[in-house]
Design a protein around this motif. Structure first.
Motif: not given
Length: 982
Positions: A376-401
């Motif tokens: 649903l998150y990807r659907t809501r962002l389709a066709g839009r220009r939004v910047l996502v800032l993911l600060d202080n991530a643990r690893d790639a697994e936490q980030v991918r979703p």
């Protein structure tokens, strides 16, 4: 700063030009201008000789590229500092290691001024002053004078031309955007039309032109611009316009009066925390991230990942960049702290729930499962220009979703770990600040008056902080809160390394707490490695040295080190090499003192010392097979690396030089008395480094550390060997009397302890000192006594050295036939022994003797062979001396032009390595060659320089050069007469 340095100005935003005040500088031929441009655009950072050769010639350098490079450097130094004496250190174009750097004041380069204007414009824009930002951009663009680096050849110039041109276009885009924001849309239509015609494949100017036309009531023309873009892009590239241009087209169709407005039904989150008010520096990283996040790929989502240790400023950088590109993402900005560095990292499912609500999804409409929320998150962002800032991530697994699926969006991630599992468009590995950046940050917080009043203390304070942004902010906050404190008073509080981390704390900010958080996440093996690796004093460790410290093999050590690099507790400047940030090392040593048994700490340092001794001994014997210096050391406990050939051995010595000298000094200071004798022997294994002329200061410091410890412990053997090595350091530093004094001490200690090898080497060096002082008969006596000592212990290598060096004092004593025989015997012995670099030494000595007895053609041949040896061994000092001798022999052969060329190269090399006596000799020979070529004024200039150096050294050549200057040189000339004593 002298007036000339302050008046220097250079331009690269157009033809490369230089001025000193009102005077235009003649910058020389195109390749010389290319070198200058390469150094100018590094803005004070050093470039190695190989880097500069590649910059000027790329994959096809000329045969004498390095020599040509040195010639250009020499010419530029004379141009930039015409009043500098040959013995004075350069202040503008300085030598740094094996390369060069330009040290210019602020405001000396138009490209740097251009970047400062751009940064100031961004700051003004962020502060809500678009008119001020526009004026700064106009100032920046006004600095351009045509094609950047016009006429400058080489691959570096070509790359920089493209980069600078791109920066100009970026500045133009920003200025036009501000014009639109300030309502000047009609005024910029003509400029934008010209820019589109010049760059028909760039979509950004077309979009700005469409907006300007639409807002000027010219909707049909705006739509025609889009139609033309579609046609050109299809014909030239086979693609459609990107999302940005297509979005502008759609908005012009719907609402020509306000094409930039978002659809009213779309939720537009604005979750970014505020920008850091005093953000400073990081211009290169900011530029790279902004460019990557502004990119509009057709399919791939732009992802940028910033990794670095705690306290290095990742979040500050990310927030600053996010605010700079916020206007490029008009549909909103999402932000979350993922708490990856703590013990309770955020769950992606929870984060997605929060993001979906920010995007307009009702709480009861948010799905339960992670996969459903992500979809649903990807659907809501389709066709839009939004910047996502993911600060202080643990690893790639936490980030991918949390990644959008639409390439119109962009993602910026920060983490202590290297997120190699992400398909990122740009990875930034953030390190400590540059000194100038950290000073600017300190100044912005505490004010110009306080840092300006104590510039030395401020620089030292920042050095103590390791230029770590968190540490700099803490000391700045403490100073700002205590107006009565001086910078020096805070610096004194940080002097004690045991208390430093405790002092780096203010309010809820603490450097130690940041490191502690990272340490707690390590497993037991990683924690042990983190502690033990910090014990060594050297600036960095190789994977093999790490294996010695950890008591494991190199592969296991490398795996542990890389795991610490992955979480930013270690840095890896080159493959297989590791270093700590200074403050991280302090924390690691504190953990070692608290958590590691004293016996294990001592064992780790003992293993490192014996590894260094064993490997240095193997390297020395590879370079000099059979050398008694190595064979008369204590047997090391443990095995060295072993080397396949001389090049590998030499490379290891020069790569590990800092580690070796640090290990010697650390072992000397250690309370464990058993470490001192191997430390003294390791010191003797550094002679190749000292001979190169590059490590005299480091060797002197290490030698005195051994001498002081040996004196306290009455270890006469170690004391004697350290004095012996110190003798060569002083000899090459032109301190002949000091060299003789310490060699006499070494001789006494060798006799007192029965260390016959030390006795022989000390006598040989005393002979060299006597020769330099103009006492050849005394030199002969010392060297003959040295021969007897080496024969006593069967050291044929030592004998070969003495025979090779005996010819010159014999020649000076008037025993010419014996001199030739001795020099030839030494060369023959060294050839038979396969003595590596010492063959070059024997060839050099033979050349001097042959030239002195009137056989210059043979001397030139010997010099040529010696040069090949010294250049292969990276021995710059002996290379310079050999060229001096070759030039003298060429003069004797009646070839002054060739002699002048070789002598000029010798002047450059001896000046580069700081060998004053050799430099004066080169100047003297060059003067004679110029004199023979009929250039009396140039000859007198060189002889005057040589005389000043010889007088300072109290050298016997002083009288001879004075005679040259007064025109009393005889037909043979002082160069020939002095060949036996120089």
């Amino acid at each position: 700063m002298d007036d000339r340095l302050a008046d220097l100005r250079f331009t690269v935003l157009g033809p490369v030009r230089g001025r000193c005040g009102a005077d235009e500088l003649d910058l020389g031929p195109p390749q010389q201008r290319a070198l200058l441009a390469a150094l100018l655009l590094r803005e004070g950072r050093a470039a190695s000789a190989p880097e500069l050769v590649d910059a000027l010639w790329g994959d096809d350098p000329p045969a004498r590229a390095v020599g040509a490079l040195r010639t250009y450097v020499s010419r530029l130094r004379r141009l930039l500092e015409p009043g500098r004496g040959s013995g004075d250190a350069a202040r503008v174009l300085v030598t740094v290691g094996g390369g060069y750097a330009l040290r210019l004041p602020d405001g000396a380069l138009d490209a740097a001024d251009f970047e400062r204007d751009l940064a100031a414009a961004e700051a003004a824009r962020a502060a809500g002053d678009p008119a001020g930002a526009r004026e700064l951009l106009r100032t920046a663009l006004g600095r351009w004078r045509g094609e950047p680096l016009a006429g400058v050849p080489g691959p570096f110039a070509e790359t920089q031309r493209a980069r600078l041109a791109e920066r100009r276009l970026t500045a133009l885009d920003r200025r036009f955007a501000l014009d639109l924001e300030l309502g000047d849309h009609a005024e910029i239509v003509a400029e934008l039309s010209a820019l589109v015609a010049e760059h028909p494949l760039r979509e950004r100017p077309r979009g700005l032109l469409m907006l300007a036309l639409s807002r000027s009531g010219r909707q049909a023309e705006a739509l025609a611009v889009y139609d033309d873009a579609r046609r050109v892009l299809a014909e030239e590239l086979g693609i459609e316009p990107g999302p940005e241009l297509s979005g502008i087209h759609a908005r012009v169709l719907v609402s020509p009066g306000g094409p930039g407005a978002p659809a009213p039904t779309a939720a537009r989150p604005a979750q970014l925390p505020g920008d850091v008010a005093d953000f400073t520096g990081r211009a290169e990283q900011v530029g790279a991230l902004c460019a990557a996040l502004r990119a509009r790929p057709r399919r791939a989502l732009p992802i940028c990942a910033v990794a670095g240790a705690g306290g290095v400023g990742k979040t500050a950088l990310a927030l600053h960049v996010a605010h700079r590109v916020r206007g490029d993402h008009p549909d909103g900005q999402l932000y979350v702290d993922l708490h990856g560095a703590g013990g309770d990292p955020a769950e992606p499912r929870t984060v997605l729930g929060s993001f979906l609500q920010a995007l307009g999804v009702a709480r009861d409409a948010v799905p339960d499962g992670l996969a459903e929320r992500a979809a649903l998150y990807r659907t809501r962002l389709a066709g839009r220009r939004v910047l996502v800032l993911l600060d202080n991530a643990r690893d790639a697994e936490q980030v991918r979703p949390l990644l959008p699926g639409d390439p119109g969006c962009a993602v910026l991630v920060t983490s202590r770990a290297k997120l190699g599992g992400l398909d990122a468009a740009r990875f930034i590995d953030l390190d400590a600040m540059e000194p100038a950046e950290s000073l600017a940050l300190l100044t912005r917080i505490v004010g110009d008056a306080r840092t300006g009043a104590e510039p030395g203390a401020a620089a030292e304070l920042l050095e103590v902080c390791g230029h770590l942004p968190l540490a700099v902010r803490i000391v700045a906050a403490r100073l700002a809160a205590r107006p009565s404190w001086t910078v020096a008073s805070l610096l004194r509080r940080l002097d004690d390394e045991d208390r430093r981390l405790a002092e780096l704390r203010v309010a809820d900010l603490a450097v130690e707490a940041v490191f502690r958080l990272a340490y707690r996440q390590l497993d037991d093996r990683q924690r042990r490695a983190f502690r033990l690796l910090a014990l060594a004093d050297g600036p960095s460790v190789s994977r093999e040295a790490a294996a010695a410290l950890l008591g494991t093999d190199a592969f296991d050590a490398e795996e542990l080190c890389e795991s610490l690099v992955d979480v930013s507790l270690l840095r890896s400047p080159t493959a297989g090499r590791y270093r700590y940030h200074d403050l991280v090392r302090l924390y690691a040593r504190g953990r070692a003192a608290a958590d590691e048994p004293a016996a294990e700490r001592a064992a780790a340092l003992r293993r490192l010392l014996h590894f260094c001794l064993a490997t240095a001994r193997d390297a020395h014997l590879t370079l000099n097979p059979g050398d008694g210096r190595a064979l008369n050391t204590l047997p090391p406990r443990g095995r060295g690396l072993g080397f396949a050939d001389q090049r590998a051995a030499r490379d290891w010595l020069f790569t590990e030089a800092d580690t070796l000298f640090a290990a010697i000094a650390q072992a000397a200071r250690d309370a464990d008395r058993s470490l001192l004798p191997p430390a003294a022997d390791l010191l003797l294994m550094t002679d190749a480094l000292v001979d190169s002329g590059l490590y005299r200061h480091e060797c002197e410091q290490a030698a005195y550390a051994v001498i002081d410890a040996a004196w306290e412990r009455r270890d006469l053997r170690s004391e004697g060997r350290a004095h012996l090595q110190l003798g060569w350091v002083y000899f090459y530093a032109d301190r002949i009397a000091d060299a003789a004094a310490v060699c006499r001490t070494a001789l006494r200690r060798g006799r007192e302890t029965g260390d016959v090898w030390t006795v022989g080497d000390a006598l040989g060096r005393l002979g060299a000192c006597a020769l330099m002082a103009g006492r050849p008969a005394e030199a002969v006596r010392h060297k003959e006594a040295a021969l007897a000592a080496f024969r006593k212990i069967g050291d044929r290598y030592g004998e070969a050295n003495i025979w090779a060096g005996l010819g010159r004092p014999l020649l000076g004593a008037g025993r010419a036939a014996e001199a030739v025989a001795a020099a030839e015997r030494g060369l023959s012995l060294h050839r038979a022994l396969g003595s590596g670099s010492r063959i070059g030494y024997a060839l050099y000595q033979s050349a001097v003797v042959l030239e002195g007895v009137g056989r210059p053609a043979e001397a030139v041949a010997r010099c040529g062979e010696a040069l090949r040896v010294f250049r292969g061994g990276r021995n710059r000092q002996w290379e310079g001396l050999t060229m001096v001798r070759a030039a003298a022999a060429l003069l004797a052969l009646g070839s002054p032009a060739e002699a002048a060329r070789v002598a000029a190269d010798a002047v450059a090399v001896t000046g580069e390595v700081g060998y004053a006596w050799g430099h004066a000799q080169a100047l003297r020979v060059l003067g004679r060659a110029l004199h023979d070529l009929g250039d009396a004024d140039a000859a007198r200039e060189r002889w005057t320089e040589a005389l000043r150096i010889f007088q300072r050294l109290n050298a016997p050549e002083t009288g001879e050069v004075r005679t040259l200057l007064h025109g009393h040189d005889g037909p043979e000339g002082p160069v020939t007469r002095s060949a036996s004593t120089a």
